[in-house]
Design a protein around this motif. Sequence first.
Motif, PDB file in Angstrom:
ATOM      1  N   ILE A 245      -2.683  11.825  -3.891  1.00  0.00           N
ATOM      2  CA  ILE A 245      -4.001  12.320  -4.289  1.00  0.00           C
ATOM      3  C   ILE A 245      -4.987  12.166  -3.133  1.00  0.00           C
ATOM      4  CG2 ILE A 245      -5.901  12.011  -5.918  1.00  0.00           C
ATOM      5  CD1 ILE A 245      -3.821  10.998  -7.933  1.00  0.00           C
ATOM      6  N   LYS A 246      -4.900  11.052  -2.420  1.00  0.00           N
ATOM      7  CA  LYS A 246      -5.779  10.839  -1.265  1.00  0.00           C
ATOM      8  C   LYS A 246      -5.526  11.873  -0.175  1.00  0.00           C
ATOM      9  CE  LYS A 246      -5.810   5.794  -1.905  1.00  0.00           C
ATOM     10  NZ  LYS A 246      -5.472   4.487  -1.261  1.00  0.00           N
ATOM     11  N   LEU A 247      -4.306  12.379  -0.113  1.00  0.00           N
ATOM     12  CA  LEU A 247      -3.932  13.337   0.919  1.00  0.00           C
ATOM     13  C   LEU A 247      -3.944  14.774   0.411  1.00  0.00           C
ATOM     14  CD1 LEU A 247      -0.988  11.352   2.542  1.00  0.00           C
ATOM     15  CD2 LEU A 247      -3.136  11.978   3.674  1.00  0.00           C
TER      16      LEU A 247
ATOM     17  N   SER B 284      -9.962   6.063   7.860  1.00  0.00           N
ATOM     18  CA  SER B 284     -10.093   6.958   9.010  1.00  0.00           C
ATOM     19  C   SER B 284      -8.793   7.716   9.275  1.00  0.00           C
ATOM     20  CB  SER B 284     -10.505   6.170  10.259  1.00  0.00           C
ATOM     21  OG  SER B 284      -9.528   5.188  10.578  1.00  0.00           O
ATOM     22  N   ASP B 285      -7.654   7.090   8.951  1.00  0.00           N
ATOM     23  CA  ASP B 285      -6.371   7.762   9.126  1.00  0.00           C
ATOM     24  C   ASP B 285      -6.199   8.878   8.090  1.00  0.00           C
ATOM     25  OD1 ASP B 285      -5.623   6.053  11.232  1.00  0.00           O
ATOM     26  OD2 ASP B 285      -4.883   4.552   9.824  1.00  0.00           O
ATOM     27  N   TYR B 286      -6.562   8.582   6.840  1.00  0.00           N
ATOM     28  CA  TYR B 286      -6.528   9.620   5.813  1.00  0.00           C
ATOM     29  C   TYR B 286      -7.465  10.760   6.202  1.00  0.00           C
ATOM     30  CZ  TYR B 286      -3.877   6.778   2.461  1.00  0.00           C
ATOM     31  OH  TYR B 286      -2.895   6.061   1.830  1.00  0.00           O
ATOM     32  N   ASP B 287      -8.660  10.425   6.683  1.00  0.00           N
ATOM     33  CA  ASP B 287      -9.625  11.449   7.091  1.00  0.00           C
ATOM     34  C   ASP B 287      -9.060  12.323   8.203  1.00  0.00           C
ATOM     35  OD1 ASP B 287     -11.431  10.482   5.254  1.00  0.00           O
ATOM     36  OD2 ASP B 287     -12.595   9.313   6.709  1.00  0.00           O
ATOM     37  N   ALA B 288      -8.361  11.701   9.152  1.00  0.00           N
ATOM     38  CA  ALA B 288      -7.805  12.462  10.270  1.00  0.00           C
ATOM     39  C   ALA B 288      -6.756  13.459   9.780  1.00  0.00           C
ATOM     40  CB  ALA B 288      -7.211  11.512  11.301  1.00  0.00           C
ATOM     41  N   LEU B 289      -5.857  13.009   8.906  1.00  0.00           N
ATOM     42  CA  LEU B 289      -4.833  13.913   8.384  1.00  0.00           C
ATOM     43  C   LEU B 289      -5.460  15.017   7.541  1.00  0.00           C
ATOM     44  CD1 LEU B 289      -2.018  11.383   7.387  1.00  0.00           C
ATOM     45  CD2 LEU B 289      -2.054  12.914   9.363  1.00  0.00           C
ATOM     46  N   ASN B 290      -6.452  14.658   6.737  1.00  0.00           N
ATOM     47  CA  ASN B 290      -7.090  15.646   5.865  1.00  0.00           C
ATOM     48  C   ASN B 290      -7.933  16.655   6.642  1.00  0.00           C
ATOM     49  OD1 ASN B 290      -6.006  14.670   3.463  1.00  0.00           O
ATOM     50  ND2 ASN B 290      -7.663  13.201   3.163  1.00  0.00           N
ATOM     51  N   SER B 291      -8.300  16.310   7.870  1.00  0.00           N
ATOM     52  CA  SER B 291      -9.147  17.208   8.665  1.00  0.00           C
ATOM     53  C   SER B 291      -8.340  18.174   9.531  1.00  0.00           C
ATOM     54  CB  SER B 291     -10.073  16.387   9.569  1.00  0.00           C
ATOM     55  OG  SER B 291      -9.342  15.809  10.646  1.00  0.00           O
ATOM     56  N   LEU B 292      -7.011  18.015   9.582  1.00  0.00           N
ATOM     57  CA  LEU B 292      -6.206  18.915  10.404  1.00  0.00           C
ATOM     58  C   LEU B 292      -6.430  20.364   9.974  1.00  0.00           C
ATOM     59  CD1 LEU B 292      -2.812  16.991  10.678  1.00  0.00           C
ATOM     60  CD2 LEU B 292      -4.470  17.375  12.509  1.00  0.00           C
ATOM     61  N   ASN B 293      -6.630  21.208  10.955  1.00  0.00           N
ATOM     62  CA  ASN B 293      -6.887  22.629  10.712  1.00  0.00           C
ATOM     63  C   ASN B 293      -5.583  23.390  10.899  1.00  0.00           C
ATOM     64  OD1 ASN B 293      -7.857  25.194  10.480  1.00  0.00           O
ATOM     65  ND2 ASN B 293      -9.116  25.133  12.331  1.00  0.00           N
ATOM     66  N   PHE B 294      -4.894  23.667   9.794  1.00  0.00           N
ATOM     67  CA  PHE B 294      -3.601  24.348   9.880  1.00  0.00           C
ATOM     68  C   PHE B 294      -3.805  25.853  10.022  1.00  0.00           C
ATOM     69  CE2 PHE B 294      -2.346  20.368   7.869  1.00  0.00           C
ATOM     70  CZ  PHE B 294      -1.179  20.075   8.550  1.00  0.00           C
ATOM     71  N   VAL B 295      -3.039  26.444  10.924  1.00  0.00           N
ATOM     72  CA  VAL B 295      -3.069  27.889  11.122  1.00  0.00           C
ATOM     73  C   VAL B 295      -1.677  28.439  10.872  1.00  0.00           C
ATOM     74  CG1 VAL B 295      -4.984  27.809  12.754  1.00  0.00           C
ATOM     75  CG2 VAL B 295      -2.648  27.599  13.601  1.00  0.00           C
ATOM     76  N   ARG B 296      -1.593  29.728  10.562  1.00  0.00           N
ATOM     77  CA  ARG B 296      -0.319  30.349  10.224  1.00  0.00           C
ATOM     78  C   ARG B 296       0.634  30.280  11.406  1.00  0.00           C
ATOM     79  NH1 ARG B 296       3.074  34.551   9.960  1.00  0.00           N
ATOM     80  NH2 ARG B 296       3.787  35.287   7.921  1.00  0.00           N
ATOM     81  N   PRO B 297       1.861  29.790  11.184  1.00  0.00           N
ATOM     82  CA  PRO B 297       2.841  29.726  12.278  1.00  0.00           C
ATOM     83  C   PRO B 297       3.324  31.114  12.664  1.00  0.00           C
ATOM     84  CG  PRO B 297       3.867  29.129  10.211  1.00  0.00           C
ATOM     85  CD  PRO B 297       2.400  29.274   9.914  1.00  0.00           C
ATOM     86  N   GLU B 298       3.874  31.213  13.846  1.00  0.00           N
ATOM     87  CA  GLU B 298       4.367  32.501  14.331  1.00  0.00           C
ATOM     88  C   GLU B 298       5.683  32.893  13.671  1.00  0.00           C
ATOM     89  OE1 GLU B 298       4.610  32.343  18.541  1.00  0.00           O
ATOM     90  OE2 GLU B 298       2.441  32.088  18.837  1.00  0.00           O
ATOM     91  N   SER B 299       6.458  31.936  13.214  1.00  0.00           N
ATOM     92  CA  SER B 299       7.742  32.245  12.583  1.00  0.00           C
ATOM     93  C   SER B 299       7.613  32.153  11.071  1.00  0.00           C
ATOM     94  CB  SER B 299       8.820  31.272  13.065  1.00  0.00           C
ATOM     95  OG  SER B 299       8.592  29.983  12.536  1.00  0.00           O
TER      96      SER B 299
END
Length: 247
Positions: free
Chosen positions: A94-96, A51-66
Motif C-alpha cells: 500500500i505504501k508503494l 525517503s526511500d519509499y518517496d524515492a521509489l514512488n517518485s520514479l517517472n516511468f516511460v513506455r519501453p521501446e520493446s
Amino acid sequence: MKGLESLQDLPNGIADIGLKASAGVSLSPLKNLKVSSFSLEQNGMHDMDNSDYDALNSLNFVRPESNDNQISLFGEDGENHEPNYKGLVNDDLIKLAPFFNHAYEANKTINNFDFNLSQQRLTDFSFFNSGQIKNTELIAVDEYQVFTDKIQIDPEGFTENTEVKVPTQVKGMDGEPIQTSTDIWNARTSQWDAIKKQGTTTLATGLVSTDKWIIVANQLAHGYPETIKYANGNSLRVAGTQYYPIS
C-alpha cells in the motif's frame, strides 16, 4: 548511490536501471529519475525510511521501446540462500501504490509486462486486484511466509500417523486461499516429503510432539508453480516456504 541524481539531466531518461544494494543503503538519489525498466535487489526493504519509499514512488516511468518489460523489487539471493527476514510485507504494498501504479500506466499497452516481487515476505496479493492494474503478471517466488495463527492439535491420542489439517493462509489476488506448495518438511528424517492436499488444505503427517512448526514449500526442482489467472487479465505465480506454528 550518491551521484545518480545527476541522471535527471538526461532528456529521454534511462532505458534500464538495475541495482543490487546492501540492506539499508539510501534510495534517495533515485528520486524523480525517468526510467523505462527498473529492478532493485535489496534485502530489508520493510525497514526502508520514508525517503526511500518517496524515492521509489517518485520514479517517472516511460513506455519501453520493446513489448517485454519487468519491474522488479526482490530480495538478495545470497550464497547461503537465507530468507529475507525483513523483506516487504503486505502493508508495504500500500505504501508503494504510486510506484506500482506509475509503472503500470507506462506499460499497460505492451504485450508482456510483469512485476517481480520474489524473495520478500508477502502472503496476500489482493492489492493487485484492488485498483487499476490489469493484464499484468505478478511473480512472487521464494517468499518467506511466517504465520501467527496456530494450528491446534489435540494431544490426546496423537501419534506420528495422526493427520493434521493445515488450511493455507496465503491469499491470491481475489483474496482467495491458494496453496502451490509441493513438499512438507519431515523433521524426523531431515528431508522433504511429497505433500498431500485436500483442496488448498495440507494434510500433514509424520509430526512429533516436540515439533514447533509445520513447514511446507514449493521445491524448485518441481519448477515454478502454475499460473493463476483472473478475470481482469492479471495472473499470479507464487511460491514460498510457509511456517505454520503448532499449538
